[in-house]
Each structure stands twice: as C-alpha cells, then as structure tokens.
Write an enzyme that holds these catalytic residues in place. Structure first.
Site, PDB file in Angstrom:
ATOM      1  CB  SER A   1      22.866   1.106  12.147  1.00  0.00           C
ATOM      2  OG  SER A   1      23.096   2.405  12.617  1.00  0.00           O
TER       3      SER A   1
ATOM      4  CG  ASP B   1      18.369   2.860  18.441  1.00  0.00           C
ATOM      5  OD1 ASP B   1      19.265   3.699  18.569  1.00  0.00           O
ATOM      6  OD2 ASP B   1      18.399   1.951  17.595  1.00  0.00           O
TER       7      ASP B   1
ATOM      8  CG  HIS C   1      22.165   1.817  17.500  1.00  0.00           C
ATOM      9  ND1 HIS C   1      21.052   1.963  16.700  1.00  0.00           N
ATOM     10  CD2 HIS C   1      23.219   1.834  16.655  1.00  0.00           C
ATOM     11  CE1 HIS C   1      21.428   2.078  15.444  1.00  0.00           C
ATOM     12  NE2 HIS C   1      22.738   1.996  15.391  1.00  0.00           N
TER      13      HIS C   1
END
Length: 424
Positions: free
Chosen positions: A295, A375, A404
């Site tokens: 991320s 995502d 995610h």
C-alpha cells in the site's frame, strides 16, 4: 521482462492489510466468463450473477446491477430477474485499456447485500496520465545531497522483552533530512555471529507501533521496520490513535501545494537514510539489501529502490501513489486520491515529483509486484499504469479476486522472492 501470471484463488482464510470481508448469511456472486478476468479492448463480457444462502443458489429473486469504468459513475443501472439459480448479464467492453466494475445488489428483510467484480481490458497496455517534471531527477538528487550533510547520530536501544533466543531486537532512531528530525524503527539482528543480508520494511498508511519483523529475521536476515512520522514506534497504541484523529489526520495531503514542504519529502528521504543506517551495522554484509512494503509501503518500496542504487531488489504489494493525476483525467488516481478542489493546480504540480509512476520510469532495480483486480484503495488502473512503464527486470503476480488485502500464500511468495534474490 518476466511473464505476468494471473492466479484465481478461492481461499477462505486471509491475512489482510485492510480487513477481509466477513461472511454474511447471503452472498452475492458476480462471476465473469473468463477465468483470468481479462478481455480485449471493446470485447463484450458476460457475467453470471447469483445469490446464495447456506451456499445454495436462490431462485425467483430480483437483483439490482450496475456497471461502468472503474471508480467512475455507472453507465447503466437496472434490475435482473434470477428465475433459476443464476442469470447472465452481457456488458459492453471498454473502448480503451482499463478496468470495468460490475456490481450486483440483493435486498431482503430490510438488509442489503452487494458484491462487485472488476475486470481488465488489455491492462498491460494501460499508460499513465502523469507527466514527469523536467527537473525530477535533479530535485531528488538535491534532496539526498542536502540530507547527506546531516549526521545520522544513530541510537540503538535493546528491547529485552522483544528479543528471542535467536534475535536481538532494538528500538532505533537516526536523524533524517534535518537536525532534530528523526526516523524511528525496530531492528532485528540474528544473535549468531556473522554477516547477513538486510531487508528494509517500509510501512503502510496510518500510525501504529512495531515489534520487529521477526518471522523474516528468523530466516537469517537483518530486518528494519521504520515508521515515517518522526515519533517512536514503541508507544502505547492510544498515542497513535490520538495522533491519527488529530495532528496527523490526513497527513498524506499536508502541504501538497508545495513540492519542498510536502509531507512525503521527509518520508522519501527518510527511506533513503534508512539504508545509510543499515550500512552502519557491523552485521550487515553490505551487498544484499532489499526493500519491501504494501500500500503506502508498496509505493515507498518502489521510490526507495529508484532513489538508491544500493538496493539489490524490492517487493511491492498494491502500491499507492500511482498516477496521482488520474481523477483529473476521467479515470482512477492513486491513493491519496487527488480530486478537484480550489488548489488542485498547485497540488498536481507537486504530485509530479512524488508520483510513483515517475519513480517507476527511472527504476533500474529488479522488482516483484503483486495486487488484485478488486482493490478500491489502490485501483489496478493506477498500479498497472506504473508497472507498465518499468523497464527494469520485473515480475508481476496478480491474485485477481483480492481487494486491499492479501492471501497468506501470496505473502509467502512475496517474501520468498526477496529471500531468493538476496541469496544469489
């Protein structure tokens, strides 16, 4: 360039970056007719939509559906009758490379159940909207040079309660880009005398404590987990929670209208300085160094590798900060999702110096990349836009159904790729 692998896995158990969705009484399924979820531009896709209860498909129900380009308003909304266990929905293909979202919603007993599937159209041809500033390289070379005159003054404090029979664990700090500005972290060093490779673990978004990356260190690697906010990483969680809701709430857009004062300038430089710190360790073999993260950390892994030639390899999971100008060009933009506002002109100017796309363009380091098609924090349109401009050695492993979060097997491959590279 290594081959791109698309893996479709139906595993129940996951280790999540964000929490994986919990089970519900009713499950809505939006199933594309291609196992890899990839279509040619303009190609029609067909979806099978069904709803289960107790893992049994329901009949004689109505669902709502919508579809449209990823993160954009739906181009069509309607209803679909499911008379016998499932119904099919044909969806026109996108006219240019990108992703399209198909969502189905089922309502019953005053509750709503929804699911979506994001399919790709020639994702390997997606190109970024972000341009590279003409002085991009000069800007970052100066930033590194300015930081180099600041002494690291490293401080290592042994954490006896975190040590293991095989590892020493230290809370560490060193000066960053200015005197009195620090990077803090947790360092794990194998107790057995010897020289070891090192892994820099860069953090995802938010604020939290660290206790050391012991699982990887136990495999014969020095590991350094760093925080990016200039505060110790061994404080009570309440401290981080308070900061996250007050002084550091929305930090990812602090001073985004000024390239020299933007929050991530000290962060990017701090990751580079973390490598300087690792080179001060007697136990480091001074040759084999990797950077890993997901991320926000996925972005920092790419950035650090691009800024520092001492990085031998890196691994990036669903990276943020890719193609930050996307939303201003009618498609998704990377986290932290710049959108139209009175200051957007200056923000976009600054973003060019911090966009992962531009670091991807100058990469020379072998990298491993992984993400999923679903995502909605780091949209695949954005991650592919960065990946597709990389000319360095690269390997992409797409676990298509993930959002995610990631599977345990996915994380194991992530780590194993790094360990294999470091052993060569």
């Amino acid at each position: 360039m290594k081959a791109i692998f698309f893996t479709f896995s139906l595993l129940c158990c996951a280790v999540c970056t964000f929490a994986q969705p919990s089970q519900t009484l009713y499950t809505v399924v939006v199933e594309p007719d291609k196992a890899d979820w990839v279509y040619k531009t303009g190609e029609e896709a067909e979806f099978r939509i069904f709803v289960t209860k107790n893992k049994t498909p329901l009949s004689n129900i109505t669902v709502e559906y919508e579809y449209g380009p990823e993160a954009m308003p739906a181009v069509k909304k309607s209803t679909l009758e499911i008379k016998s266990t499932s119904a099919k929905l044909k969806v026109p293909g996108l006219k240019s490379p990108g992703f399209q979202t198909v969502r189905a919603t089922f309502r019953i007993d005053g509750k709503t159940y929804s699911s979506y599937t994001n399919v790709g159209y020639d994702p390997d041809k997606i190109q970024p909207t972000q341009a590279m500033p003409s002085d991009f390289r000069e800007f970052w070379e100066k930033a590194k040079a300015d930081a180099a005159v600041i002494p690291l003054e490293p401080l290592l404090t042994l954490q006896p309660e975190l040590c293991t029979p095989t590892l020493n664990v230290y809370h560490i700090r060193f000066q960053n880009h200015a005197r009195g500005s620090y990077i803090y972290g947790m360092l794990c060093i194998p107790k057995k005398p010897g020289k070891y490779p090192a892994v820099l673990q860069v953090p995802g978004a938010g604020l939290h404590s660290f206790s050391g990356y012991k699982t990887l260190a136990d495999k014969g690697v020095i590991t350094l987990e760093i925080g990016i906010h200039g505060i110790p990483v061994n404080l009570p969680q309440q401290v981080y929670s308070d900061l996250a809701s007050t002084a550091l709430n929305g930090y990812a857009q602090y001073n985004l209208d000024n390239r020299d004062k933007y929050y991530f300038k000290r962060v990017f430089v701090g990751c580079h300085r973390a490598i300087d710190f690792l080179y001060t360790l007697d136990e480091f073999d001074r040759q084999n160094l990797a950077v890993m993260g997901g991320s926000q950390g996925g972005a920092l892994a790419i950035v650090t590798a691009a800024l520092d030639s001492r990085v031998k390899c890196f691994a990036s999971r669903h990276p943020g900060m890719c193609d930050l100008s996307g939303f201003m060009n009618g498609r998704p933009g990377g986290w932290p999702s710049l959108r139209n506002n009175p200051n957007i002109g200056l923000q976009l100017e600054t973003a060019g110096y911090y966009d992962v796309v531009n670091f991807a363009r100058i990469l020379k380091t072998p990298g491993y990349y992984t993400w999923g098609f679903n995502d909605t924090a780091c949209y695949p349109t954005t991650t592919f836009s960065a990946y597709n401009v990389v000319t360095a050695e690269k390997t992409l492993k797409v676990y298509i159904e993930t959002a995610h979060w990631h599977f345990p097997e996915q994380n194991a491959e992530f780590e194993n790729w790094v360990l294999e590279k470091l052993s060569k």
